[in-house]
Write a protein that holds these residues in place. Structure first.
Motif, mmCIF file in Angstrom:
data_model
loop_
_atom_site.group_PDB
_atom_site.id
_atom_site.type_symbol
_atom_site.label_atom_id
_atom_site.label_comp_id
_atom_site.label_asym_id
_atom_site.label_seq_id
_atom_site.Cartn_x
_atom_site.Cartn_y
_atom_site.Cartn_z
ATOM 1 N N LEU A 46 -6.201 0.994 -6.841
ATOM 2 C CA LEU A 46 -6.597 -0.408 -6.731
ATOM 3 C C LEU A 46 -7.090 -0.997 -8.052
ATOM 4 O O LEU A 46 -7.000 -2.203 -8.262
ATOM 5 N N HIS A 85 -3.125 4.149 -2.368
ATOM 6 C CA HIS A 85 -3.587 2.768 -2.481
ATOM 7 C C HIS A 85 -5.043 2.706 -2.959
ATOM 8 O O HIS A 85 -5.370 1.946 -3.884
ATOM 9 N N THR A 120 -3.193 -3.606 -8.954
ATOM 10 C CA THR A 120 -4.448 -4.319 -8.740
ATOM 11 C C THR A 120 -4.200 -5.559 -7.869
ATOM 12 O O THR A 120 -3.113 -6.124 -7.873
ATOM 13 N N GLU A 158 0.823 -1.208 0.000
ATOM 14 C CA GLU A 158 0.000 0.000 0.000
ATOM 15 C C GLU A 158 0.857 1.258 0.000
ATOM 16 O O GLU A 158 0.481 2.271 -0.596
#
Length: 260
Positions: A165, A161, A171, A155
């Protein structure tokens, strides 16, 4: 004997030969691993006069390409075409101290994180799966893996983060594939072993008008080591200022020193 190793996605070694020479003069590294050389092997610049007469490489015109430059002799020990893509994305060499260096350029994966509509994303996942399977079949020892792995796993390896995502390189499916690859070789993330806390980046997009002020980076470039030599590593660092050189790569070099 200690040696310092660097990994750097140079984004055309011929275009940025001068930057490579500046980097070698400034850092005095012993081994430099380059990715995205974008050059046939025979047209990669000769850095012997800069103290690096030993080279192993895989190249192709205009795309991909990996090279390991060394002050000391090294023997090429392989180059894997993972997932059968026909790309110059891996080369391995063994140093005189018996350490094997793997230099990787993992596919970027395109813009859409869905293999059903984006072939490049599927190729990226398949490439990582093939890497994982290779390490399971032949567990590495006394080895260092470096390169542009095109994934920021933690993260705090990205500027946001939450916002990234669903962006290729951060991802969950990519992070999971990279984690499986790392676990298959029992690889230790050397950079994070030495810099365990805080935001840490090695790549900043060309699209930002002021990349330094915006600081929307990602840690895509990595140095890993097998457990039998991981404790010999020290002084990990990312040379952020190199990203600010004239006509730079969008990646910064990542370094570590090993007492071996």
């Amino acid at each position: 004997m200690p040696f310092t190793l660097a990994t750097w996605n140079i984004n055309s070694v011929r275009l940025r030969e001068g930057l490579v020479r500046d980097f070698l003069a400034e850092t005095h590294v012993d081994v430099l691993c380059l990715q995205e050389c974008k050059s046939p092997v025979e047209k990669i610049p000769d850095f012997a006069d800069a103290g690096f007469p030993h080279v192993v490489a895989r190249g192709q015109k205009g795309y991909n390409g990996v090279a390991i430059l060394s002050r000391s002799p090294l023997d090429e020990v392989g180059a894997d075409d993972h997932a059968g893509l026909g790309h110059a994305r891996h080369v391995a060499a063994r140093l005189e101290n018996g350490v094997t260096i793997h230099n990787y350029y993992v596919p970027a994966g395109g813009d859409v994180p869905d293999r059903e509509v984006n072939e490049k994303f599927g190729q990226k996942l398949d490439y990582l799966t093939a890497m994982r399977d290779a390490f399971r079949a032949a567990p590495p020892a006394r080895s260092i893996l470096v390169g542009d792995l095109n994934i920021a796993p933690r993260e705090d390896d990205v500027w946001s983060h939450k916002q990234l995502l669903k962006v290729v390189s951060h991802t969950p499916v990519e992070v999971d594939h990279l984690a499986e690859t790392q676990a298959a070789g029992a690889w230790v993330d050397i950079t994070r072993a030495h810099i365990p806390e805080g935001q840490l980046y090695s790549w900043w997009s060309y699209r930002a008008k002021d990349w330094d002020a915006a600081d929307k980076g990602r840690r895509l470039d990595h140095i890993w080591a097998t457990p039998d030599i991981a404790d010999a590593a020290r002084d990990s660092r990312i040379l952020r200022h190199v990203r600010g050189w004239e006509k730079p790569s969008d990646h910064a070099p990542v370094l570590a020193t090993f007492d071996l």
